[in-house]
Design an enzyme around this catalytic site. Structure first.
Site, PDB file in Angstrom:
ATOM      1  N   ASP A 323       0.812  -1.216   0.000  1.00 25.83           N
ATOM      2  CA  ASP A 323       0.000   0.000   0.000  1.00 25.83           C
ATOM      3  C   ASP A 323       0.845   1.264   0.000  1.00 25.83           C
ATOM      4  OD1 ASP A 323       0.830  -1.042   2.519  1.00 25.83           O
ATOM      5  OD2 ASP A 323      -0.435   0.431   3.534  1.00 25.83           O
ATOM      6  N   GLU A 324       0.214   2.299  -0.514  1.00 23.91           N
ATOM      7  CA  GLU A 324       0.666   3.685  -0.320  1.00 23.91           C
ATOM      8  C   GLU A 324       2.086   3.972  -0.802  1.00 23.91           C
ATOM      9  OE1 GLU A 324      -2.107   5.179   3.265  1.00 23.91           O
ATOM     10  OE2 GLU A 324      -0.327   4.105   3.929  1.00 23.91           O
TER      11      GLU A 324
END
Lengths: 691, 691
Positions: A323-324
């Site tokens: 993620d991210e």
């Protein structure tokens, strides 16, 4: 998958039919089960519990069931104080005239999709718990324990026949042990509580910017330089996995790559996409350090590391985070964008954007994990048109991404809507169905939704407070994952949740008992009553506002009023409910008026009692202003109630003045907010309406 | 030994001299230190604590001190809510303008007799903690944290100069993990609490009839067949030892031989003195199974086993138990007496009695332990004229045996008088000096008394209740071991103990917070107030009466009222004190009369409130009668108080009738007793005296 879908079809028939069944009985029993079983039939009579109670196990069981039944027996003794004659259930001991017989057809496997169904038949003379596997029997034992009741004659179990099986096969709790380390005992007591509400996956978030939490023999600097000394030894990991398995719970590790990687590169800067050196991150947020997808060393490193972890963690599912790396709104993949090497790599491999770079990286991850016998799981961002559909997508950004994943043929898990770190009320999570009837998915696509997970991100929790964020709300979410879709009566959920929350203390959870302890510390051991009256009706600010209002680091104290305050504050919720009840049907509802009057009177007078306590404990200075506000707005509420009770209409000027005061009281202080303002506003508005 | 005796001479000068020092100050500070330091000098002024507080370490420290100082910083942040700028103290980080400087001359060793002295100087501008070793610095940090105070300006530390060192070098807590297994987290939180009150030895009782609690690779059946699955892995043992060492605490294991050996022979019946087979003991008491001292196998077995444990447990002191093979009053060494083989062995080796047989066995033990580099420690019974004086005697049977041991040249430890499982009041233990001035010992002999240990035998404690038996009483005993002999004001001890007990919750101890939790369970989550009012003034029965009144097994529930009830019930103790104060000087003492009146009124009315709670929770049935009694005798007390306050004399017939009722109320029920009867008796007697 087969068992689980089959079970879903067979048992998706409840529709709170227990309540109609109750009517047929002479003495309706108010059941306090959670999760609610798929099917309950009430019978007449009861099984009376005495100190001759014994359990026998028949069929084809395993040691896990003997241990599990022994634990259940101890819990029953613990609750009732009865001295039962059995010590330990064992295969080699024949039990004469057992009260409860557990029959198990075969040993279960702690794996995704294993049969967890059971049938529990309680009759006045005996109790039968029958299950395909010992895991089903363990689930049934939890239901059995929740059925313990009391009448004038003593302890008993109501006569019922319960047929039960889960709606979803994947029912998880994610614990972030990176941002604040959670010692083994914290994890163990939460595993016990998970088992009590029939959750079956511990998703263990073990690495992030703020800490790398597993001992690696292959790459020891990971835990030596990446953890400040707070990490699980491999022996401890094995201990937790065995403890979980004893309770029929899988353990899926998460090692977040290529982003959220500061602790990795603090240990091995050569893995980074920028030159380094790096230090463990102390702040909260999203940070730039990211593994370098262009170096063969990165893949060699991860091959060796994942190989080591693949052996340590026996479950086939393996979460790589993902993620991210960048975020359209507020975060770019700076280290990738600024690296000439990576830009050249992008060009060479014809990778259109950073998402494509990540997909390239993930293809390598998939190869490595497949080699080590693992199924790759990751957050939304691992979904990419170039990735095959044999990976599992965990949706955190929204239900839409889960739907899209399913439409594209990916299996998925829902986490969005179950972020319990965001301090939202229980009913919000409870009504968040992973698979609402109206989803634009075919039957085949729906089968791709494996279940859901509640996620305990750990920026603002410590071992001391984490239970109070997980529980009791997670019990309601567990019901969402287990029970039929149409079990969704919020009032009844809250009624049952209060009982279940109390029962969960049996496992050593601190969600209830640390409250008074923290208030004692905050008052420096003065009388906690006035502080409790106040904290009972405040909550920490929601979503990501805490950090916005006051920047915290990984070593900021989590012992302030905001930490003692609990999500979905029950006293405030009940007050809001009373006000709604009162305003909707106020002629018939004197009880509500009395309760509202009582609460407002208590709060109006509370500041006078709390102020000297605040003055004697500097850590409480930050609540002086909201405590004063609570008293003031309670006074306003009492005025409004008087108008309403006397059937008088307040002047518009009065209303405006009071609403302004109420509006000021909404201001968060100490990163907390008063949770009764909106209800008092309603009273003020109602008091000034023409009737 | 040298450091410790030296320290004893230098610092044995207190005589509560702090109270006179207080008079010299403008604003006397009521210190809440425990153990009380050897020497305190008050200075004028204070150090104000702000969020710029930082710690620096100088001299020649080790990593343990950096970690310990970091923990102290976190605890200070936790109590005050202040956001301090420091993350982790580290050798490689230079600290600008520190508020607290810790100077340590050399790394200490976690061994008997290591220097634990320190000097703490708090001035308005800065604080200096100086110590020979990091262990002394850790002790000083605990004193520092206890000095945190509050005034109108906020948090501060009073200006003082403290010179401190322990009176005894051996200050232990024994935890019995055999009769009820105590998981690692229980041991760890107790180690933290031990460090907080400057105890330095964990004596870990690891084997007994009811369970063998350590994984043995040499003899795996010991833990496999001797533990019901509840044992410490060797990794966990190492984890606990490391945790203890970080806090300057030694860990001494105890493996009890040749008696208390049922779990050994359940695993290896060939070790026994009778043919077997054996099963793990489930009852409490003293049992016959005993190792066979005539077989070479026994010594080969123990050589291999102690060899393995000698490596695992690094401390040179090694406890072999040795108690209760036989007992003159109520227990014979049956298996020895009935074994022809052992009788022949006795004859052949000219062993006069079973004590001589045990001494013969112990000589072999001593050889084995010496070979493995260990110093042998055992209970009283290992003392025998045939044993050399290089063994350590731990006296449990009485002070006399300790004195005799010292006179015969043995070093010894006192446990007698510190048996906290016997539910005696704190002051009883507190006033039990290991080395009273009037002991018939020479100066040399006195040096043989190394210190003492408080012993937490575990027949009637579970992980849920054990903290409430250990704490807070052990804090007062810790003061007895650390502080000068003349620190012995009981009232002042109780005043400080209340504060220290509250502070100990910081370490996760459950002695306070599990009380309300257990009452919630007992009431089935009804309002606990009336139950608390009642349980606040009862205690479990004392000494060995609990088992006499109701036989328990190792799997009996420990969740009843008797388990929630706590030793030295504070509310009852304060009431008794109020009555004494009132009767001794009642003309001047209206406060006492008011408090007595308030308490008695509360209790008189309590049964009416508690009865419906009892009726709704069958486990409470056993307290219906004593709860009724409490109300009745409180009514009697109020009558007596009225006579006294109105200066009237009650009739003799009234007195007789009331004393009879009071006498009935003394009857234990549910293995508990009402702790306010004697005080009410005093009121009744006083009321009927001519004045």
């Amino acid at each position: 998958m087969t068992n689980y879908n089959c079970a879903r079809i067979i048992f998706a028939t409840l529709a709170l039919f227990c309540s109609s069944a109750l009517l047929a009985q002479e003495k309706p029993t108010k059941l306090e089960l959670m999760p609610m079983p798929a099917k309950i039939e009430f019978q007449s009579g009861k099984f009376s519990l005495t100190d001759s109670f014994k359990i026998a196990i028949t069929g084809n069981p395993n040691q896990r069931l003997y241990s599990g039944a022994t634990r259940a027996l101890r819990r029953l003794a613990g609750r009732t104080g009865l001295f039962f004659p059995q010590d330990f259930l064992r295969p080699d001991v024949v039990v004469d005239s057992p009260a409860l017989t557990i029959n198990c057809e075969r040993p279960g496997q702690v794996k995704f999709g294993e049969d967890e169904s059971y049938t529990l038949t309680i009759a006045p003379a005996q109790i039968l718990l029958a299950a395909k596997t010992d895991l089903g029997a363990l689930r049934g034992l939890e239901t059995f324990l929740q059925l313990l009741a009391v009448d004038e004659q003593g302890y008993y179990f109501p006569s019922v026949k319960i047929e039960d099986a889960p709606r979803f096969a994947w029912r998880g709790l994610m614990i972030d042990a990176s941002r604040h380390f959670m010692p083994v005992d914290v994890v163990k007591r939460n595993l016990d509580a998970m088992a009590a509400v029939k959750l079956n996956v511990l998703h263990w978030h073990l690495s992030d910017d703020q800490g790398f939490r597993v001992e690696s023999k292959a790459w020891p600097k990971l835990h030596e330089l990446g953890s400040d000394g707070f990490y699980y030894t491999q022996a401890q990991i094995r201990e937790v996995i065995a403890y979980a398995a004893e309770r029929g719970i899988r353990v899926m590790p998460e090692f977040d790559v290529p982003g959220h990687a500061t602790s990795w590169v603090a240990a091995y800067p050569e893995l980074g996409s920028a030159p380094g050196p790096y230090q463990i991150e102390r702040k909260w947020g999203i940070f730039y350090p990211v593994l370098n997808p262009t170096k063969e060393f990165t893949y060699q490193f991860l091959d060796k590391f994942f190989g080591e972890m693949a052996v340590l963690f026996s479950d086939p599912y393996f979460h790589i985070g993902g993620d991210e790396i960048e975020h359209a709104d507020y975060h770019e993949a700076k280290h990738w964008n600024e690296s000439a090497e990576i830009q050249a790599f992008k060009k060479k491999h014809n990778l259109a954007d950073n998402a494509a770079v990540q997909a390239h990286f993930n293809q390598r991850m998939l190869k490595i994990l497949t080699k080590h016998g693992k199924i790759m799981v990751g957050w939304d961002e691992i979904l990419h048109k170039s990735m095959p559909t044999n990976i599992i997508i965990q949706s955190w950004r929204g239900r839409e991404s889960m739907v899209q994943a399913a439409q594209q043929g990916y299996q998925s898990l829902l986490a969005n809507g179950y972020y319990i770190d965001l301090i939202q009320p229980t009913d919000f999570h409870y009504l968040n169905d992973p698979l609402p009837a109206d989803l634009p998915l075919t039957g085949e696509q729906k089968k791709k939704i494996l279940g859901g997970e509640t996620t305990m991100w750990a920026e603002y929790v410590s071992p001391e407070t984490v239970d109070s964020r997980i529980w009791p709300r997670t019990a309601a979410i567990a019901e969402r994952f287990w029970s039929p879709q149409n079990v969704n009566d919020v009032d009844d959920m809250y009624r049952r949740l209060e009982v279940i929350s109390f029962q969960l203390e049996e496992h050593g959870l601190t969600h209830e008992k640390n409250y008074a302890m923290m208030l004692r510390r905050l008052t420096r051991n003065q009388d906690i009553t006035p502080l409790k009256n106040f904290v009972d009706v405040i909550e920490p600010v929601k979503i990501y506002n805490r950090g916005r209002l006051r920047p915290h680091t990984s070593y900021s104290p989590l012992t302030r009023v905001v930490d003692a305050a609990r999500p979905d504050a029950a006293a405030a919720r009940k007050f809001r409910r009373n006000v709604d009840d009162y305003l909707e049907k106020r002629q018939q509802n004197h009880t509500s008026a009395e309760q509202i009057n009582f609460s407002l009177g208590l709060w109006r007078n509370n500041h006078a009692a709390l102020l000297p306590v605040i003055k004697a404990s500097p850590v409480l200075a930050e609540i002086e202003s909201p405590s004063k506000d609570l008293s003031e707005i309670s006074g306003i509420g009492l005025e409004a109630l008087t108008f309403l009770e006397q059937n008088q209409t307040a002047a518009a000027s009065w209303k405006d003045e009071k609403l302004e005061a109420l509006s000021r009281a909404k201001e968060p202080r100490g990163q907390t907010e008063l949770m009764v303002v909106s209800a008092i506003e309603k009273l003020v508005v109602a008091a000034s309406e023409k009737r």
